[in-house]
Structures are given as C-alpha cells and as structure tokens.
Design an enzyme around this catalytic site. Structure first.
Site, PDB file in Angstrom:
ATOM      1  N   SER A 609      -7.796  -9.767   4.744  1.00 41.98           N
ATOM      2  CA  SER A 609      -8.202 -10.225   3.417  1.00 41.98           C
ATOM      3  C   SER A 609      -8.694  -9.021   2.602  1.00 41.98           C
ATOM      4  CB  SER A 609      -9.258 -11.327   3.546  1.00 41.98           C
ATOM      5  OG  SER A 609      -9.433 -12.016   2.337  1.00 41.98           O
ATOM      6  N   ASP A 693      -0.498 -19.301   2.719  1.00 45.62           N
ATOM      7  CA  ASP A 693      -1.779 -18.704   2.318  1.00 45.62           C
ATOM      8  C   ASP A 693      -1.943 -18.886   0.814  1.00 45.62           C
ATOM      9  OD1 ASP A 693      -4.054 -17.263   1.835  1.00 45.62           O
ATOM     10  OD2 ASP A 693      -3.427 -15.481   2.943  1.00 45.62           O
ATOM     11  N   HIS A 730      -4.512 -18.537   5.368  1.00 43.74           N
ATOM     12  CA  HIS A 730      -5.339 -17.334   5.306  1.00 43.74           C
ATOM     13  C   HIS A 730      -5.984 -17.003   6.652  1.00 43.74           C
ATOM     14  CE1 HIS A 730      -7.088 -14.185   2.903  1.00 43.74           C
ATOM     15  NE2 HIS A 730      -8.317 -14.505   3.274  1.00 43.74           N
TER      16      HIS A 730
END
Length: 760
Positions: A609, A693, A730
């Site tokens: 991330s 995601d 994610h």
C-alpha cells in the site's frame, strides 16, 4: 533468463497540464491511462499475458508449491485471534488448523475454567458452539468477515462481510436465543439434543432477515434497547453490479449515517441520522455514550486523525417518536482529534485528544442535559486534563466496570499498559511478558479484560485479567510443533537517517544459529511510513519460515510518516517531507550493510500500500542498493491517486497534484513518473496486486510495470514482473490459501534473485 514482455499499447496523445510553483505549466504524459479501465477486454487480456510471463519465471521449478506446502504444515496448529465478552456470553475467533477463514464461536462464560496459578491455558472451549463460519460461504476463502459488533446483552450480533477482497461490505444480523425458545419441529428437536450433548447451556443462533448493502469503512453501533443500530454507507455506484463490486474506480462521496430498525428488510427503509452534503468527501464514525443518552459523530475530511465532533442528545426520543434528530456541533474547526472514551452519571465526558499534545492526553468535558452546546470555534470549551501528555505516545484508553482507565502507551515502538482512576491518579503498570505488542479488550459493563501479546519471535498469547485485582493470568496460548521462541533473537537498534541524521528505530529478528556478522545473511526488510500508523511487532509463522529456510534476517524499519513518535513523526514523513520516508529506508539498508548483517546482493525488501509506494520510490532512487523488491498494492501514480475510489482522502499525507506546491513535491518521487530511462541497472522487482482492489486500484501497478518494461525491459536483465491475483483486493480478509500462495511466490522470487538454494 530473457523476458519477452507483452507489447503494452502506449498512447502518447494522453497528457495533463499541471500548474507548478517552480516551473509554471507542466505537461505530463500518461500513455497507459487506458489500463485504468479494469473491465475492458484489452486490460483483461493484458493481465493474463503479464501473469503468464510472471508464472514462467516462478514456475521454472516447483519451488512455490514446495514452500506453500511447508508453510501450510507449519500453520497446522490451533490459534485464537480475539475474545469478547457481552453479558454472560463469550465470543471468540478460532482457526483449528488451516481453514481459509477463522470461525467465530460462542460459549457461556461460566463454562470456562481459568487456571488460578496463571500458568496453563483455560479449559472448557470444547463446549462452544459454532456461531459464524465464513468458510461455508465460499470454498476459496474469498468471503471474509470485516466487522463483528455484539450488543450489550450479547443477544444480537451485527456483522459485515466482503467478497473477493473488495472494500464494499454487506451487513447481516444474527440473534442468540436459548434452545427452549426454539419452535418445536423435528429439525429443532434434533438441534436441541445436539446442543445438550455439547453441554453448551442450550444457546441457538437465528439468522434475521435484515440485509444492508453498499457499506464501506462502516461504523456499526447498537442502540440501547437492541431494536436497531447505527451504521454509515455510500450511495450505490451508478455503473457497477453486485457481481462487479471492487472493480469500479468511481470516487466514493456522500457518506451518510443511518439508523436501521430490526425487522426492516434492507437499507431502503433506513432513516438518515446525519449527513453533510456540502462536504461530500467527509467520512463518519459513530459512538454511543456509556448510558446511550447521546450519539457522538466524528467527521473526518481525510485520513488525518483531526476531526469535527457532533452530538445528538435526543437520539432515543427521536427514534421513539420519529421526530427530528437535534444535531449540535461540539468541535467544528478540525483543531484536534477527540475520541470518546466514556462518561459518568454526573455528565463528565472523557476524550482522548491530541489538542496541544502531539503525544496525546486524556481530557474531560462537562456536558449537562439542560446546557446548550456552543461549538469550540465560537466559545472556548472548558477542558479538564485527566491524564497529561507524556514523552511517549498514548495509543488508546479502555475502561472496565471498576471505573478505572487502562491506558495503552507506545514507547520506542514497544507497548506498555498503565492503570489510572477516573481522576487521573496513577495506580499501577500492568506487567507484560516482555517487549512487544499488546492489544486490550475491555468494556464498562463487566470486569473481564483480555490482553493479546506477541512480538516478532513470540506467538500471540491471550491473557485474562479481572479488573477488581488486575492480576494477569494465562488464558490461551498456541502450541506450534517444533517451534521454540528461545531459539530466536529479536533486538532493536537505532540508526541515523543519511541526510538529516534523525535517529530511526529498527527491529532485527533472526535465529540464534544464524551468522549475522559475515555480511552475507539473506535479509528481508520491510517498512511503511505513512498515515500515522505505527509498524509494531507481530508474530508471523511465514516470517519464521524465512528465518529458518533462508537462514536469514527479518527487519522492520520504523521510518518517519508513521505514528511511532506521535504527530511530529507523522508530519515529518508527509506531504513536502515525504522524501524523508525514502531516505530513512535507504539509510536502514545502508546501516545493515555497514554493520555486516548483509550485502546488496542478499537484500530483499517488501512493502504494501503506502509501503508499496515506498518500494517504487526507493527502486527508482537507489537501484544500486536493493537486489530484490516486492511491492504489494502500491500507490504508484501520485498525480492521479485522488481521482479514484477513496483516494481523495489520502491528500492528508500526500497533497494533491492540482495544488502547484504539492505538484512540485509529487512529481519528484511519483514512481510512475520517475522510472530511469537510461539506466542499465534496476532491482529485480515483482509488483503484486488484486483485480478487486478498490482502495489502491490495480491500475497503479499496471501502469508502473508497463513503464518499467518499456523503459528498461531491453536494457536490464533483471525480472520486471507483476503478479495479479484474481478475486483479491487490498489484502484485508484474504483467505489462508491465497495468502499462502502469494507468500510462496514471493519467497520463491527471493530465492531465485538472491541466489539462495533452498533445501526441501
């Protein structure tokens, strides 16, 4: 190995004009923008072609399969994640072995016996009933639990779940009754008999028909009478079906707080409690006061902790009479954070705040029912300091029925717990097993407190504490065959960031038999450095596998941008200071090499991330320093991140490209826009993302790998790969089998790039 990368269509007619403080108008080309259309046949074909190239590298042998099998064997032990008590009921999360998702169980607290000497695990869990089993909803583990909210009595549970890794959530409700309340048909009689055999005090679970869709980052709270609950959601996107959730890139706007009454079928019946249409990007959090007399609503304009605070003091009356909710602004200028903790019968309300306290403190505000509220921007509120700020970070405050505060602090990225009374008088420290991370679960409705403790080389152990005496007793510990914490070492060191000499903490873990002085140990380093999030220690069997199999070292660099040292530490790695994060991480690598832990050819780094952004930036800036890079779900296009899904909320850390000053910062480090064009050196890199995601959309990775392959694919002989996982998001809630396949591929990538022979 020669790589024949796909010929990704490049459209050089696509560009944007940005305003720059330094250079005036700047034209920036974006030739791979078409990859932002995730549903197009062209993009889907491209993904398949890229995955094929990646698999051809990883599947030269069956190393991934062997690693996956070995890690799965190590994971074959019973583990408990959390325990929560409500009323006489105890809920807990357990994985008996290698299930994709943990199962939630329910048992009466009186059936659990706790060892009085505190040296052995509690007993009686075999009497628990299965409350919620996510594995029955999907065989591949793509149905995952997001939140689990128990009512005060323990008779009702709201839970939200997601599919295929998307951030979109659906809410469902279950009710707990005794088997005597079941209707007496044949099936129920069989269920009653089964429950009696289990000796579980005859609890039964009933699915209620309530179903709520299109929630994201929702805050669920039960009302006082358990006749309904508060939650927040977004409007349904216009161009996405239920089956395609998570593949859209629309910006999420117009979050609202709703009240749902039990028995109403779906969200269309629900009543709006709070909204702010003039600020469509705001996101809301909710909290009922201890006595449920008031509803507090926190309004966040981005990912910063500072928020506005509103209160509805006529909530119960408005629900009962279907009258208007009276919203009063308590804090209306985003000057600090104000997290509600609890209140007394005398109207004293306690809040955790960073107001004039970058390390945080506990304050109280007097709110009487007959006293009108004037917001802090118009009248200085009277704050009473309860627990002053210290020189280390106050992370959270919990209370029990004994009117004591259990305060979790973080000191040099190690957790400590201190106990205070309601007047702020220090009472004692809770002695933890050692340096590490501790999470505490307590409520004001009973005396039971549960504390989970772990560190990099010690598995998570749950302790029980009665708040009447605050004595820490062992409650549940795992038993991992062949594993001994004493075989491993974890130490903390401090090194200087290369440019401004700031001291940065770093954890280093290794097996005691590993040679950490030869300068040749395979090293796996990670970091995050963003959004005020501290990268604390936690136990991972996969990291232990790396230490064992690679005879290696695992490292966490606690770089700036996180919350390790409060607000100033976060701001020192945000916006115009973002380069500090990259310098700090580069400094960590240089320290490890200088101190003879490893060398450049044995150094692998990984981040996810915001940590994926870190990987992209340091690869561009110091391609000579890192041999192997894995970037998970990274933010790679810093000029367009704010235009997709929830990205507009990240401007608190990054700024935004339509601001000339911010543009001048972003354009200098944005991974997509800084790929070296004439270099003959670049780390071996594998980007990992998921096709569902909807937080950091996969186009970030799609565009970055395309640019890397275009600029460097014929100039360097190192692999420039992307791994796109289907039906994944994610990362949160990813099933065990998917997690295992991913880490097996990553460790396989490490071994091939670092030239480490793995013995099976």
């Amino acid at each position: 190995m020669k790589f024949n990368y796909p010929e990704t269509r490049r459209d050089d007619s696509v560009f944007d004009i940005f305003k720059s403080t330094e250079k005036g108008s700047v034209k920036v080309y974006d030739p791979y923008r078409h990859l932002e259309d995730q549903q197009s046949p062209e993009t889907k074909k491209w993904v398949d072609e890229e995955n094929k190239i990646t698999r051809s590298f990883l599947d030269q042998d069956n190393t991934s399969e062997k690693i996956s099998n070995e890690i799965m064997k190590m994971l074959n032990f019973e583990r408990f994640d959390w325990f929560r008590r409500r009323g006489s009921k105890l809920f807990f999360s357990r994985n008996p072995n290698t299930l994709n998702q943990n199962i939630i169980y329910l048992i009466d607290i009186d059936q659990i016996s706790i060892s009085k000497d505190g040296k052995s695990s509690a007993k009686g869990f075999e009497n628990a009933i299965e409350f919620l089993n996510p594995n029955t909803y999907s065989k591949d583990g793509t149905w995952s639990l997001k939140s689990f909210v128990i009512s005060k009595s323990g008779d009702h549970v709201c839970f939200s779940y997601s599919k295929a890794g998307s951030d979109w959530e659906e809410i469902a409700v279950k009710k707990i009754i005794t088997t005597n309340e079941l209707k007496t048909n044949k099936d129920d009689e069989e269920e009653k008999e089964d429950l009696k055999k289990k000796n579980c005090l005859h609890y039964a679970v009933v699915d209620l028909p309530d179903s709520i869709n299109w929630c994201k980052f929702t805050s669920i709270k039960w009302d006082e009478n358990e006749t309904g609950f508060i939650y927040n959601r977004y409007p349904k996107p216009e161009k996405v079906s239920d089956d395609d959730k998570g593949t859209e890139t629309d910006t999420n706007l117009n979050n609202k707080v709703y009240y749902h009454k039990l028995g109403d079928a779906n969200e269309s019946f629900d009543r709006v409690v709070f909204e702010c249409p003039e600020n469509p990007q705001w996101i809301f959090g909710t909290e009922f006061s201890h006595d449920h007399s008031s509803l507090f609503i926190s309004a966040f304009r981005d990912c910063n902790v500072e928020h506005n605070l509103y209160v509805i003091r006529n909530f119960q009356e408005a629900i009962a009479n279907k009258s208007a909710f009276k919203v009063e602004a308590l804090i209306d200028n985003f000057d600090a954070c104000y997290y509600y903790i609890t209140n007394t019968k005398q109207g004293e309300y306690f809040f955790l705040t960073n107001l004039s306290a970058p390390f945080n403190r506990l304050i109280s505000i007097q709110l009487n029912d007959d006293q009108p509220i004037v917001p802090n921007s118009k009248s200085k509120l009277e704050f009473k300091e309860i627990i002053p700020e210290k020189d280390y970070v106050l992370e959270s405050v919990s209370r029990s029925s004994q009117e004591k505060f259990y305060v979790s602090y973080q000191k040099h990225v190690q957790d400590i717990i201190e106990v205070y009374d309601f007047n702020g008088k220090y009472l004692k420290d809770i002695k933890l097993p050692g340096p590490g991370s501790a999470s505490l679960s307590a409520t004001e409705y009973h005396d039971h407190i549960f504390i989970n403790f772990s560190n990099l080389v010690s598995p998570s152990v749950t302790y029980y504490m009665d708040s009447k005496n605050d004595e820490l007793l062992l409650f549940k510990e795992p038993h991992i065959e062949g594993f001994k914490s004493s075989d491993y070492e974890c130490k903390q060191v401090f090194y200087e960031s290369p440019k401004d000499k700031t001291k940065i903490p770093m954890f280093i873990a290794y097996k005691k038999t590993t040679d950490i002085t030869s300068g040749n140990a395979p090293t796996y380093m990670t970091g995050y450095g963003g959004f005020n999030i501290s990268y604390t220690q936690s136990f991972s069997i996969r990291n232990i596998y790396f230490l064992n199999k690679f005879n290696g070292i695992f490292v966490i660099a606690n770089i700036r941008g996180g919350g390790e040292y409060g607000k100033a530490w976060h701001e020192a790695g945000s916006k115009k200071n973002k380069q500090n994060c990259f310098d700090d991480f580069i400094g960590a690598a240089e320290y490890l090499i200088k101190e003879n832990y490893t060398n450049q050819n044995k150094l692998a780094v990984r981040g996810g991330s915001n940590g994926g952004l870190l990987m992209g930036a340091i690869s561009n800036q110091r391609p000579d320093l890192f041999k192997c890079v894995v970037a998970d779900v990274g933010v790679m296009d810093m000029l367009r991140f704010h235009l997709h899904t929830i990205g507009s909320n990240w401007v608190s850390d990054y700024g935004r490209s339509d601001n000339p000053d911010d543009f001048d910062v972003l354009i200098k480090y944005s991974p997509l826009n800084n790929v070296p064009k004439d270099s003959n050196q670049y780390p071996s890199i594998m980007l990992c993302t998921g096709d569902h995601d909807d937080r950091v959309i996969p186009a970030h990775s799609y565009k970055f790998i395309s640019e890397l392959q275009y600029q460097l694919g014929k100039k360097v002989d190192t692999p420039l790969l992307i791994r796109v996982d289907k039906d994944s998001g994610h990362g949160a809630g990813k099933g065990l089998s998917k997690q295992n396949n991913e880490i097996a591929d990553i460790f396989n990538f490490f071994s091939k790039v670092l030239n480490v022979k793995l013995n099976f």
